[in-house]
Design a protein around this motif. Structure first.
Motif, mmCIF file in Angstrom:
data_model
loop_
_atom_site.group_PDB
_atom_site.id
_atom_site.type_symbol
_atom_site.label_atom_id
_atom_site.label_comp_id
_atom_site.label_asym_id
_atom_site.label_seq_id
_atom_site.Cartn_x
_atom_site.Cartn_y
_atom_site.Cartn_z
ATOM 1 N N SER A 1 0.282 -7.375 -3.488
ATOM 2 C CA SER A 1 0.294 -6.003 -3.966
ATOM 3 C C SER A 1 1.137 -5.848 -5.230
ATOM 4 O O SER A 1 0.681 -5.277 -6.230
ATOM 5 N N ASP B 1 -8.254 -8.162 -8.100
ATOM 6 C CA ASP B 1 -8.611 -8.964 -6.921
ATOM 7 C C ASP B 1 -7.436 -9.055 -5.948
ATOM 8 O O ASP B 1 -7.621 -8.936 -4.732
ATOM 9 N N ARG C 1 -7.141 -5.763 -4.190
ATOM 10 C CA ARG C 1 -8.187 -5.623 -3.159
ATOM 11 C C ARG C 1 -7.824 -6.392 -1.893
ATOM 12 O O ARG C 1 -8.005 -5.903 -0.781
ATOM 13 N N GLN C 2 -7.310 -7.601 -2.061
ATOM 14 C CA GLN C 2 -6.900 -8.392 -0.895
ATOM 15 C C GLN C 2 -5.788 -7.684 -0.127
ATOM 16 O O GLN C 2 -5.818 -7.604 1.103
ATOM 17 N N ALA D 1 -5.090 -4.477 -0.200
ATOM 18 C CA ALA D 1 -5.608 -3.228 0.363
ATOM 19 C C ALA D 1 -6.400 -3.493 1.644
ATOM 20 O O ALA D 1 -6.292 -2.736 2.616
ATOM 21 N N ARG D 2 -7.178 -4.575 1.653
ATOM 22 C CA ARG D 2 -7.918 -4.935 2.870
ATOM 23 C C ARG D 2 -6.976 -5.264 4.014
ATOM 24 O O ARG D 2 -7.300 -5.033 5.172
ATOM 25 N N ALA D 3 -5.795 -5.783 3.677
ATOM 26 C CA ALA D 3 -4.812 -6.121 4.702
ATOM 27 C C ALA D 3 -4.019 -4.892 5.149
ATOM 28 O O ALA D 3 -3.205 -4.988 6.057
ATOM 29 N N GLY D 4 -4.261 -3.748 4.504
ATOM 30 C CA GLY D 4 -3.628 -2.513 4.942
ATOM 31 C C GLY D 4 -2.447 -2.046 4.115
ATOM 32 O O GLY D 4 -1.728 -1.140 4.533
ATOM 33 N N GLN E 1 -3.756 0.211 -1.942
ATOM 34 C CA GLN E 1 -4.879 1.146 -1.805
ATOM 35 C C GLN E 1 -4.771 2.282 -2.813
ATOM 36 O O GLN E 1 -5.767 2.669 -3.436
#
Length: 107
Positions: free
Chosen positions: A64, A85, A88-89, A91-94, A99
């Motif tokens: 992040s 990228d 995004r990784q 954000a996908r992890a929370g 995000q």
């Protein structure tokens, strides 16, 4: 005189490297969050280098912060794409910061 040593087994595991990762993360975050140091371009470069390895190893906070740094500070499109990228990784992890940053970038 011969010295006897314990046989080295091939199944021995190396010591964990987690403390080093945490240390480099803390130093990088301290550098970036410091009011005077965080504005310096060279300091940002050092912090980015410290965040690079933990981000590659999947540490979400490092992904992040490095993603934000690359999207905001890098002048070329390749680095900004890599930064997105990483965001995004994360954000996908929370990660909520990632995000929010992605929301700002993609709007």
């Amino acid at each position: 005189m011969k010295f006897r040593s314990a046989p080295v087994s091939s199944s021995s595991t190396p010591p964990p490297v987690a403390p080093t990762k945490r240390f480099s993360m803390r130093v990088a975050e301290w550098l970036l969050d410091s009011p005077h140091l965080g504005e310096n371009r060279n300091v940002k470069h050092i912090a980015g280098r410290l965040l690079k390895q933990p981000a590659r190893e999947g540490v979400v906070a490092a992904q992040s912060r490095l993603g934000q740094l690359m999207c905001r500070e890098c002048g070329n499109a390749r680095d900004r794409r890599i930064g997105q990228d990483l965001l995004r990784q994360a954000a996908r992890a929370g990660d909520h910061r990632a995000q929010q940053e992605l929301g700002l970038i993609e709007d």
